[in-house]
Write an enzyme that holds these catalytic residues in place. Structure first.
Site, PDB file in Angstrom:
ATOM      1  N   LYS A 141       0.835  -1.209   0.000  1.00 10.33           N
ATOM      2  CA  LYS A 141       0.000   0.000   0.000  1.00 10.33           C
ATOM      3  C   LYS A 141       0.868   1.257   0.000  1.00 10.33           C
ATOM      4  O   LYS A 141       0.596   2.213  -0.740  1.00 10.33           O
ATOM      5  CB  LYS A 141      -0.939  -0.011   1.220  1.00 10.33           C
ATOM      6  CG  LYS A 141      -2.034  -1.075   1.117  1.00 10.33           C
ATOM      7  CD  LYS A 141      -2.790  -1.313   2.423  1.00 10.33           C
ATOM      8  CE  LYS A 141      -3.853  -2.401   2.235  1.00 10.33           C
ATOM      9  NZ  LYS A 141      -4.589  -2.744   3.468  1.00 10.33           N
ATOM     10  N   GLN A 152      -4.125  -0.863   9.672  1.00 13.88           N
ATOM     11  CA  GLN A 152      -4.185  -2.248   9.201  1.00 13.88           C
ATOM     12  C   GLN A 152      -4.692  -3.171  10.306  1.00 13.88           C
ATOM     13  O   GLN A 152      -4.253  -3.094  11.455  1.00 13.88           O
ATOM     14  CB  GLN A 152      -2.781  -2.688   8.729  1.00 13.88           C
ATOM     15  CG  GLN A 152      -2.733  -4.046   8.054  1.00 13.88           C
ATOM     16  CD  GLN A 152      -3.429  -4.091   6.696  1.00 13.88           C
ATOM     17  OE1 GLN A 152      -3.574  -3.071   6.022  1.00 13.88           O
ATOM     18  NE2 GLN A 152      -3.850  -5.266   6.292  1.00 13.88           N
ATOM     19  N   ASP A 186     -10.621   3.052   4.114  1.00 13.06           N
ATOM     20  CA  ASP A 186     -11.013   1.641   4.184  1.00 13.06           C
ATOM     21  C   ASP A 186     -12.530   1.477   4.100  1.00 13.06           C
ATOM     22  O   ASP A 186     -13.026   0.375   3.859  1.00 13.06           O
ATOM     23  CB  ASP A 186     -10.571   1.053   5.535  1.00 13.06           C
ATOM     24  CG  ASP A 186      -9.315   0.201   5.424  1.00 13.06           C
ATOM     25  OD1 ASP A 186      -9.133  -0.437   4.375  1.00 13.06           O
ATOM     26  OD2 ASP A 186      -8.548   0.166   6.402  1.00 13.06           O
TER      27      ASP A 186
HETATM   28  N1  GUN Z   1      -6.745  -6.535   6.956  1.00  8.40           N
HETATM   29  C1  GUN Z   1      -7.116  -7.359   5.953  1.00  8.40           C
HETATM   30  N2  GUN Z   1      -7.692  -6.664   4.949  1.00  8.40           N
HETATM   31  C2  GUN Z   1      -7.678  -5.365   5.342  1.00  8.40           C
HETATM   32  C3  GUN Z   1      -8.133  -4.158   4.716  1.00  8.40           C
HETATM   33  O1  GUN Z   1      -8.678  -4.125   3.609  1.00  8.40           O
HETATM   34  N3  GUN Z   1      -7.931  -3.030   5.450  1.00  8.40           N
HETATM   35  C4  GUN Z   1      -7.361  -3.017   6.677  1.00  8.40           C
HETATM   36  N4  GUN Z   1      -7.214  -1.859   7.314  1.00  8.40           N
HETATM   37  N5  GUN Z   1      -6.941  -4.119   7.282  1.00  8.40           N
HETATM   38  C5  GUN Z   1      -7.098  -5.284   6.601  1.00  8.40           C
END
Ligand code: GUN
Length: 308
Positions: A54, A98, A121
Site C-alpha cells: 500500500k 491495518q 477503508d
Molecule cells: N486486513 C485485511 N484486509 C484489510 C483491509 O482491507 N484493510 C485493513 N485496514 N486491514 C485489513
C-alpha cells in the site's frame, strides 16, 4: 469447461493508471497532492506484506505517503492519540489502520475515531451506514475491487444470483451491499448456514471469503459460474496441494512448498474452479491486487471530497 482467468494484474494496472493521471491533474490544476498514511501495529507477517504494498503503490502514483509502524505492546490510548493527530493534519487525506490489531486495543473504538472523510477503508459506521442506504461514501476496497473485476470483464451482475460465503465486516457484508446496488439477488452464507453447498451451487456469481484453504470444491460450483476467490491462505500440506491444484500448476506449487515451506491458496480449489466455472480469479494475482488499487482510488476520492 475451462474457465477464463480474470487477471487482477491487468485490471489493477488500468485503475492505477487512471489514479496516476488524476493525481497529476490535481497537482497541476489545483496544487493538491493526495496523502495516505498507513498504520501498522506489531509483527503480523501478512500485514507487513499488505502495508508494504500500500505504501509503495501510493508513492509510485505520486501521492504523499507515510507509514507508522508501532510496537505490538502499544497501548490503546497511544494508538488513539496517533489517529487523532492524523485526523487534524490537513495534508493527510486517507488514514488506514491495518487489521488485525493486538488484543489490548479496542478495534472498534479505533476505527470509529478515524475521521469518516479520511476513512479510505470504508470501515467507519458512518460510511457503512451510507453504503447500506445507497448514499455516496468511501467504500471498502476489496468488495469495491471485486465489482471492478466483474464490470471490466463484462460479467453481468443485474438479475444474477450472487452468493457470498463469509459475513465479515471487511468483505462479506459490504460485498452484499455493493452487489445489491448492482441489482443482483444476494445470498450470504456463513458457518451456521444449514445447506451451504446447495445454495452455493445455485450461484451465478460466487464470492468466497472465509479464510479456509480450498473450501470451495466442485460440488459448490455451478457449471458456468463466475467464481471470485478472496481467500489468502498458506498451504504446506503436499497431499492437500495435490487435491487442490490441477496438472497445469501442481508441479510449480509443489516446488514452492519444497523451497519456501508453503504455497498461497485461496478459499477455492483452482483445479475445480477451472473445470467448472466460466470465470475465475486466481490466488495470488486476483482480488488482492485490486484491494490496493481501490485504496489508491479512495485516497484520491477522499482528497477531492475533503478539499472540494
Ligand atoms: N486486513 C485485511 N484486509 C484489510 C483491509 O482491507 N484493510 C485493513 N485496514 N486491514 C485489513
Amino acid at each position: 469447461m475451462t474457465a477464463r482467468i480474470l487477471s487482477g494484474k491487468e485490471i489493477a494496472e488500468a485503475i492505477k493508471q487512471e489514479v496516476a493521471e488524476e493525481v497529476k491533474d490535481l497537482a497541476e490544476k489545483h496544487g493538491i497532492r493526495p496523502g495516505l498514511v498507513v498504520v501498522r501495529v506489531g509483527e503480523d507477517a501478512a500485514s507487513a506484506v499488505y502495508v508494504g504494498s500500500k505504501v509503495k503503490t501510493s508513492a509510485e502514483l505520486g501521492m504523499f505517503s507515510e507509514q507508522h509502524h508501532l510496537p505490538e505492546s502499544i497501548s490503546h490510548e497511544e494508538l488513539l492519540k496517533l489517529v487523532k493527530e492524523l485526523n487534524s493534519r490537513p495534508e493527510v487525506d486517507g488514514i488506514l489502520v491495518q487489521l488485525p490489531l493486538p488484543k489490548q486495543i479496542d478495534e472498534r473504538e479505533i476505527l470509529e475515531a478515524i475521521d469518516p472523510e479520511k476513512d479510505v477503508d470504508g470501515f467507519h459506521p458512518i460510511n457503512v451506514g451510507k453504503l447500506s442506504q445507497g448514499q455516496k461514501s468511501l467504500e471498502p476496497c476489496t468488495p469495491a475491487g471485486i465489482i471492478e473485476i466483474l464490470k471490466r470483464s463484462n460479467i453481468n451482475i443485474a438479475g444474477e444470483h450472487a452468493v457470498i460465503i463469509g459475513r465479515s465486516n471487511i468483505v462479506g457484508k459490504p460485498m452484499a451491499q455493493l452487489l445489491l446496488r448492482e441489482n443482483a439477488t444476494v445470498t450470504i452464507c456463513h458457518s451456521r448456514t444449514r445447506n451451504l453447498a446447495e445454495i452455493a451451487a445455485q450461484a451465478d456469481i460466487l464470492v468466497a471469503a472465509i479464510g479456509k484453504a480450498g473450501f470451495v470444491r466442485a460440488g459448490l460450483i455451478k457449471e458456468g459460474a463466475s467464481v471470485i476467490d478472496v481467500g489468502m491462505n498458506s498451504v504446506s500440506d503436499v497431499e492437500l496441494a495435490k487435491e487442490l491444484f490441477g496438472a497445469d500448476e501442481l508441479e510449480k506449487r509443489l516446488n514452492t512448498i519444497a523451497k519456501r515451506g508453503f504455497t498461497l491458496v485461496g478459499d477455492v480449489s483452482p483445479k475445480d474452479a477451472k473445470e467448472r466455472a466460466a470465470n475465475f480469479t486466481p490466488v495470488p494475482g486476483g482480488v488482492g491486487l485490486l484491494t490496493v488499487a481501490m485504496l489508491m482510488k479512495n485516497t484520491v476520492e477522499a482528497a477531492k471530497m475533503r478539499r472540494k
